[in-house]
Design a protein around this motif. Structure first.
Motif, PDB file in Angstrom:
ATOM      1  N   LEU A 174       1.017 -13.873 -12.797  1.00 58.08           N
ATOM      2  CA  LEU A 174       1.817 -12.649 -12.760  1.00 58.08           C
ATOM      3  C   LEU A 174       0.959 -11.399 -12.869  1.00 58.08           C
ATOM      4  O   LEU A 174       1.209 -10.407 -12.184  1.00 58.08           O
ATOM      5  CB  LEU A 174       2.872 -12.683 -13.867  1.00 58.08           C
ATOM      6  N   GLU A 175      -0.051 -11.418 -13.724  1.00 58.72           N
ATOM      7  CA  GLU A 175      -0.902 -10.237 -13.875  1.00 58.72           C
ATOM      8  C   GLU A 175      -1.626  -9.921 -12.565  1.00 58.72           C
ATOM      9  O   GLU A 175      -1.725  -8.752 -12.161  1.00 58.72           O
ATOM     10  CB  GLU A 175      -1.906 -10.453 -15.005  1.00 58.72           C
ATOM     11  N   ALA A 176      -2.118 -10.946 -11.875  1.00 58.86           N
ATOM     12  CA  ALA A 176      -2.783 -10.725 -10.596  1.00 58.86           C
ATOM     13  C   ALA A 176      -1.805 -10.201  -9.552  1.00 58.86           C
ATOM     14  O   ALA A 176      -2.154  -9.348  -8.718  1.00 58.86           O
ATOM     15  CB  ALA A 176      -3.433 -12.025 -10.114  1.00 58.86           C
ATOM     16  N   LEU A 177      -0.574 -10.683  -9.607  1.00 70.16           N
ATOM     17  CA  LEU A 177       0.445 -10.230  -8.663  1.00 70.16           C
ATOM     18  C   LEU A 177       0.802  -8.763  -8.909  1.00 70.16           C
ATOM     19  O   LEU A 177       0.990  -7.997  -7.958  1.00 70.16           O
ATOM     20  CB  LEU A 177       1.687 -11.110  -8.777  1.00 70.16           C
ATOM     21  N   VAL A 178       0.876  -8.358 -10.171  1.00 69.05           N
ATOM     22  CA  VAL A 178       1.150  -6.956 -10.488  1.00 69.05           C
ATOM     23  C   VAL A 178       0.031  -6.069  -9.945  1.00 69.05           C
ATOM     24  O   VAL A 178       0.286  -4.982  -9.401  1.00 69.05           O
ATOM     25  CB  VAL A 178       1.327  -6.770 -12.004  1.00 69.05           C
ATOM     26  N   GLU A 179      -1.218  -6.510 -10.059  1.00 66.23           N
ATOM     27  CA  GLU A 179      -2.333  -5.721  -9.516  1.00 66.23           C
ATOM     28  C   GLU A 179      -2.229  -5.620  -7.998  1.00 66.23           C
ATOM     29  O   GLU A 179      -2.541  -4.569  -7.415  1.00 66.23           O
ATOM     30  CB  GLU A 179      -3.664  -6.332  -9.925  1.00 66.23           C
ATOM     31  N   ALA A 180      -1.789  -6.683  -7.335  1.00 66.24           N
ATOM     32  CA  ALA A 180      -1.590  -6.622  -5.887  1.00 66.24           C
ATOM     33  C   ALA A 180      -0.483  -5.627  -5.535  1.00 66.24           C
ATOM     34  O   ALA A 180      -0.578  -4.888  -4.544  1.00 66.24           O
ATOM     35  CB  ALA A 180      -1.250  -8.014  -5.347  1.00 66.24           C
ATOM     36  N   ALA A 181       0.568  -5.572  -6.362  1.00 65.71           N
ATOM     37  CA  ALA A 181       1.652  -4.611  -6.134  1.00 65.71           C
ATOM     38  C   ALA A 181       1.134  -3.187  -6.268  1.00 65.71           C
ATOM     39  O   ALA A 181       1.502  -2.300  -5.482  1.00 65.71           O
ATOM     40  CB  ALA A 181       2.782  -4.861  -7.129  1.00 65.71           C
ATOM     41  N   ARG A 182       0.284  -2.950  -7.251  1.00 67.69           N
ATOM     42  CA  ARG A 182      -0.284  -1.604  -7.425  1.00 67.69           C
ATOM     43  C   ARG A 182      -1.191  -1.233  -6.260  1.00 67.69           C
ATOM     44  O   ARG A 182      -1.230  -0.065  -5.841  1.00 67.69           O
ATOM     45  CB  ARG A 182      -1.030  -1.546  -8.751  1.00 67.69           C
ATOM     46  N   LEU A 183      -1.898  -2.220  -5.714  1.00 60.38           N
ATOM     47  CA  LEU A 183      -2.695  -1.971  -4.511  1.00 60.38           C
ATOM     48  C   LEU A 183      -1.785  -1.582  -3.355  1.00 60.38           C
ATOM     49  O   LEU A 183      -2.084  -0.646  -2.601  1.00 60.38           O
ATOM     50  CB  LEU A 183      -3.505  -3.220  -4.157  1.00 60.38           C
ATOM     51  N   ALA A 184      -0.661  -2.283  -3.193  1.00 57.74           N
ATOM     52  CA  ALA A 184       0.287  -1.949  -2.128  1.00 57.74           C
ATOM     53  C   ALA A 184       0.766  -0.509  -2.262  1.00 57.74           C
ATOM     54  O   ALA A 184       0.864   0.225  -1.269  1.00 57.74           O
ATOM     55  CB  ALA A 184       1.470  -2.914  -2.154  1.00 57.74           C
ATOM     56  N   GLU A 185       1.044  -0.083  -3.487  1.00 60.06           N
ATOM     57  CA  GLU A 185       1.514   1.279  -3.703  1.00 60.06           C
ATOM     58  C   GLU A 185       0.436   2.297  -3.345  1.00 60.06           C
ATOM     59  O   GLU A 185       0.730   3.343  -2.745  1.00 60.06           O
ATOM     60  CB  GLU A 185       1.953   1.450  -5.159  1.00 60.06           C
ATOM     61  N   ARG A 186      -0.809   1.993  -3.682  1.00 61.18           N
ATOM     62  CA  ARG A 186      -1.894   2.917  -3.321  1.00 61.18           C
ATOM     63  C   ARG A 186      -2.044   3.008  -1.807  1.00 61.18           C
ATOM     64  O   ARG A 186      -2.287   4.093  -1.264  1.00 61.18           O
ATOM     65  CB  ARG A 186      -3.209   2.461  -3.961  1.00 61.18           C
ATOM     66  N   LEU A 239      -6.302  -1.241   9.228  1.00 56.60           N
ATOM     67  CA  LEU A 239      -6.347  -2.692   9.244  1.00 56.60           C
ATOM     68  C   LEU A 239      -7.013  -3.236   7.980  1.00 56.60           C
ATOM     69  O   LEU A 239      -6.544  -4.216   7.387  1.00 56.60           O
ATOM     70  CB  LEU A 239      -7.104  -3.153  10.489  1.00 56.60           C
ATOM     71  N   ALA A 240      -8.089  -2.598   7.554  1.00 50.99           N
ATOM     72  CA  ALA A 240      -8.825  -3.077   6.377  1.00 50.99           C
ATOM     73  C   ALA A 240      -7.950  -3.033   5.129  1.00 50.99           C
ATOM     74  O   ALA A 240      -8.034  -3.931   4.278  1.00 50.99           O
ATOM     75  CB  ALA A 240     -10.086  -2.237   6.179  1.00 50.99           C
ATOM     76  N   ASP A 241      -7.111  -2.021   4.997  1.00 52.12           N
ATOM     77  CA  ASP A 241      -6.233  -1.930   3.826  1.00 52.12           C
ATOM     78  C   ASP A 241      -5.200  -3.043   3.829  1.00 52.12           C
ATOM     79  O   ASP A 241      -4.917  -3.656   2.792  1.00 52.12           O
ATOM     80  CB  ASP A 241      -5.531  -0.573   3.795  1.00 52.12           C
ATOM     81  N   ARG A 242      -4.614  -3.299   4.969  1.00 51.07           N
ATOM     82  CA  ARG A 242      -3.595  -4.348   5.042  1.00 51.07           C
ATOM     83  C   ARG A 242      -4.213  -5.724   4.807  1.00 51.07           C
ATOM     84  O   ARG A 242      -3.621  -6.575   4.150  1.00 51.07           O
ATOM     85  CB  ARG A 242      -2.886  -4.277   6.391  1.00 51.07           C
ATOM     86  N   ALA A 243      -5.416  -5.930   5.332  1.00 51.47           N
ATOM     87  CA  ALA A 243      -6.104  -7.194   5.078  1.00 51.47           C
ATOM     88  C   ALA A 243      -6.428  -7.337   3.601  1.00 51.47           C
ATOM     89  O   ALA A 243      -6.310  -8.438   3.033  1.00 51.47           O
ATOM     90  CB  ALA A 243      -7.381  -7.272   5.917  1.00 51.47           C
ATOM     91  N   ALA A 244      -6.813  -6.237   2.952  1.00 47.18           N
ATOM     92  CA  ALA A 244      -7.126  -6.292   1.520  1.00 47.18           C
ATOM     93  C   ALA A 244      -5.905  -6.696   0.707  1.00 47.18           C
ATOM     94  O   ALA A 244      -6.014  -7.434  -0.287  1.00 47.18           O
ATOM     95  CB  ALA A 244      -7.658  -4.934   1.049  1.00 47.18           C
ATOM     96  N   LEU A 245      -4.727  -6.239   1.113  1.00 47.63           N
ATOM     97  CA  LEU A 245      -3.509  -6.622   0.404  1.00 47.63           C
ATOM     98  C   LEU A 245      -3.245  -8.117   0.578  1.00 47.63           C
ATOM     99  O   LEU A 245      -2.911  -8.812  -0.399  1.00 47.63           O
ATOM    100  CB  LEU A 245      -2.322  -5.808   0.906  1.00 47.63           C
TER     101      LEU A 245
END
Length: 322
Positions: free
Chosen positions: A284-296, A28-34
């Motif tokens: 866009l840069e912040a969104l790319v970092e969120a995408a990388r978090l999703a991948e992790r 749950l914590a990971d999904r909330a972080a995303l």
């Protein structure tokens, strides 16, 4: 053909669309972080979860807890999906769910039976009940969507006139009741659309209802997602559902051993818009970092391109400094 839109709105669906199709569950914590990371990107509408049967979609069993956990940012709408009365009641009882009226219809009986246990005609017959409920609860009408609008893995090709007819019926039904006119979404649920069929369907819808606002829910199942977005932009469409990192897919849209592929990738499509001078209000840069978090969190490579290649910002900054 209209000019390109000056501003495009992206409805982010990754936290719901992405995790509902995964074979396992995630903390749950990971999904909330995303969700929290997406809240800091300038996105103003994030679909957090779905309130559906835990037996059918166990990945969404803790949707109430997820809404309790996320950190809400002012100006961001956090919404959810429901398919029936029980799901609607759960969403209304949960913390901070943005509730708006929506109509879901089908251009394929086979997919309607698989996804909602009813035919397309039976789903249409249920709409009056939903509209009664929204009116009684003071819920504003916002969107009508027709699924499998371009083709179905279980039924085959879909006549665009059938999909458009469903949306025209929804729009006229709302108007006849004195309700707000919903935005009309054509959904390529299983990746059958191509640029030509996008232009044809959007054109038919515009001919039938010139005053209606049109949106698209596109999947990149067969690699045509970006081309379809470009065709839609050229038709003046400015509302898209999308998923960070290209997450997602419908668990009931696969065929055989396959699963439905994810939505068009949010950061890749934001990049496309920005490169053409179309505003989005998104960092866009912040969104790319969120995408990388999703991948992790998912733990495997995800289909987004920009998250791996990087934006052109750093390159341009180096060039400007040279």
């Amino acid at each position: 053909m209209p000019d390109l839109p000056k501003h495009v709105h992206f409805h982010e669906e990754g936290p719901r669309e992405g995790f509902q199709i995964e074979r396992g569950t995630f903390p749950l914590a990971d999904r909330a972080a995303l969700v929290d990371a997406l809240s800091e990107t300038g996105l103003d509408e994030i679909q957090v979860a779905s309130f559906v049967s835990p037996k059918a979609v166990p990945q969404m069993a803790d949707s109430e807890a997820l809404f309790d956990t996320i950190k809400r940012k002012p100006g961001v709408r956090y919404d959810a999906v429901w398919l029936n009365e029980r799901g609607y009641e759960r969403a209304r009882a949960a913390t901070g769910v943005h509730i708006t009226g929506r109509i879901a219809l089908y251009a394929s009986d086979a997919f309607a039976l698989r996804n909602n246990n009813c035919t397309a005609a039976e789903m249409r017959a249920r709409v009056d009940g939903w509209l009664d409920r929204y009116a009684a609860d003071g819920v504003p009408m916002e969107r009508a969507l027709v699924m499998a609008a371009f083709g179905c893995n279980f039924e085959g090709s879909v006549d665009p006139a059938r999909a458009v007819g469903e949306l025209v019926w929804a729009w006229k039904t709302c108007r006849a009741r004195g309700m707000a006119s919903p935005r009309l979404y054509l959904a390529d649920t299983m990746g059958w659309a191509n640029p030509q069929s996008i232009r044809r369907a959007v054109g038919l819808l515009r001919e039938a209802l010139p005053e209606a606002e049109v949106g698209l829910h596109l999947h990149d199942t067969r690699g045509l997602g970006p081309a379809n977005v470009m065709a839609a932009l050229e038709m003046g469409v400015s509302h898209f559902d999308s998923s960070v990192a290209g997450l997602g897919g419908c668990p009931f849209a696969g065929h055989g051993d396959s699963r439905g592929a994810g939505n068009i990738c949010t950061e890749d499509m934001v990049f496309l818009c920005h490169e053409m001078g179309i505003g989005t209000g998104i960092d866009l840069e912040a969104l790319v970092e969120a995408a990388r978090l999703a991948e992790r969190i998912i733990g495997r490579p995800l289909p987004g391109r920009l998250m791996h290649a990087g934006t052109l910002t750093a390159y341009r900054q180096r060039r400007a400094a040279a």
